[in-house]
Design an enzyme around this catalytic site. Structure first.
Site, PDB file in Angstrom:
ATOM      1  CG  ASP A  96      44.846  31.017  39.730  1.00  0.00           C
ATOM      2  OD1 ASP A  96      44.052  31.335  40.641  1.00  0.00           O
ATOM      3  OD2 ASP A  96      45.319  31.820  38.920  1.00  0.00           O
ATOM      4  CB  CYS A 121      43.204  33.810  44.287  1.00  0.00           C
ATOM      5  SG  CYS A 121      41.774  34.392  43.345  1.00  0.00           S
ATOM      6  NE  ARG A 122      47.619  31.519  42.312  1.00  0.00           N
ATOM      7  CZ  ARG A 122      48.277  31.383  41.166  1.00  0.00           C
ATOM      8  NH1 ARG A 122      48.885  30.243  40.905  1.00  0.00           N
ATOM      9  NH2 ARG A 122      48.315  32.365  40.290  1.00  0.00           N
ATOM     10  CB  SER A 123      50.359  36.260  46.517  1.00  0.00           C
ATOM     11  OG  SER A 123      49.624  37.275  45.896  1.00  0.00           O
ATOM     12  CB  CYS A 180      49.742  34.718  42.763  1.00  0.00           C
ATOM     13  SG  CYS A 180      48.581  35.907  43.443  1.00  0.00           S
ATOM     14  CG  ASN A 215      48.610  40.964  45.449  1.00  0.00           C
ATOM     15  OD1 ASN A 215      48.786  42.134  45.736  1.00  0.00           O
ATOM     16  ND2 ASN A 215      48.827  40.016  46.341  1.00  0.00           N
TER      17      ASN A 215
HETATM   18  P1  4NP Z   1      45.713  34.783  41.776  1.00  0.00           P
HETATM   19  O1  4NP Z   1      44.423  34.320  40.938  1.00  0.00           O
HETATM   20  O2  4NP Z   1      46.857  34.906  40.794  1.00  0.00           O
HETATM   21  O3  4NP Z   1      45.922  33.664  42.751  1.00  0.00           O
HETATM   22  O4  4NP Z   1      45.354  36.090  42.451  1.00  0.00           O
HETATM   23  C1  4NP Z   1      43.953  35.004  39.817  1.00  0.00           C
HETATM   24  C2  4NP Z   1      43.141  36.101  39.979  1.00  0.00           C
HETATM   25  C3  4NP Z   1      42.648  36.746  38.872  1.00  0.00           C
HETATM   26  C4  4NP Z   1      42.988  36.306  37.601  1.00  0.00           C
HETATM   27  C5  4NP Z   1      43.810  35.211  37.437  1.00  0.00           C
HETATM   28  C6  4NP Z   1      44.283  34.559  38.550  1.00  0.00           C
HETATM   29  N1  4NP Z   1      42.472  36.988  36.463  1.00  0.00           N
HETATM   30  O5  4NP Z   1      42.691  36.500  35.326  1.00  0.00           O
HETATM   31  O6  4NP Z   1      41.815  38.034  36.587  1.00  0.00           O
END
Ligand code: 4NP
Length: 157
Positions: free
Chosen positions: A123, A12-14, A7, A10
């Site tokens: 997300d 939240c989702r993955s 994602c 790394n």
């Molecule tokens: P992820 O979510 O891609 O599912 O881990 C996010 C976590 C942090 C950010 C964006 C998406 N960020 O912009 O910091």
């Protein structure tokens, strides 16, 4: 089988996909390699988001030991299948990879289930805590489809 989930951050989702699949593979006594990464470096070294940890804990999964890392080009040699959690991530990896990608190696996470083909895992980073519960359900359903796909691929080798 060596499977990587990717994602943006790394955190939240993955990590949810990573933890879900590690648990599934262990419960089936398989020796597959499961990992996750982010295309961005903002959260490298961090544990999964507290809400991702919570929703996993409530579903019997402990992901507290995972640490964020950035996707690297050598992942194309280290993993048989690379699953992007969303289409923006898929495009970014495709551009990073160029001709390194083997046919069928890079896939969209929700593409293995005909009911969710073409869709991205939302997300939850930008939304309320409840968003993580919805995302967990989507990932668990997509994970089942991916597990079945990988089982067939593994047996065909
Ligand atoms: P992820 O979510 O891609 O599912 O881990 C996010 C976590 C942090 C950010 C964006 C998406 N960020 O912009 O910091």
């Amino acid at each position: 089988m060596r499977i990587l989930f990717v994602c943006l951050g790394n955190i939240c989702r993955s990590p949810i996909a990573d933890g879900w699949m590690r648990h599934k593979v262990a419960s089936e006594n398989l020796k597959w390699v499961i990992d996750s990464a982010g295309t961005e470096s903002y959260h490298v070294g961090e544990a999964p988001h507290p809400q991702s940890q919570r929703v996993c804990r409530e579903n019997g999964l402990d992901i507290s030991g995972l640490r964020a890392r950035q996707f690297r080009a050598s992942d194309f040699e280290q993993f048989d299948l690379i699953y992007a959690m969303s289409s923006d991530v898929l495009e970014e990896i495709r551009q990073l990879a160029g001709p390194r990608i083997k046919s069928g190696q890079l896939r969209l996470f929700l593409d293995e289930d005909p009911q969710t083909q073409g869709q991205s895992v939302t997300d939850p980073w930008y939304g309320p805590p409840e968003g993580y519960d919805a995302v967990f359900q989507v990932i668990a359903q997509g994970g089942e489809a991916i597990f079945q796909t990988c089982l067939l691929a593994d047996r065909a080798r």
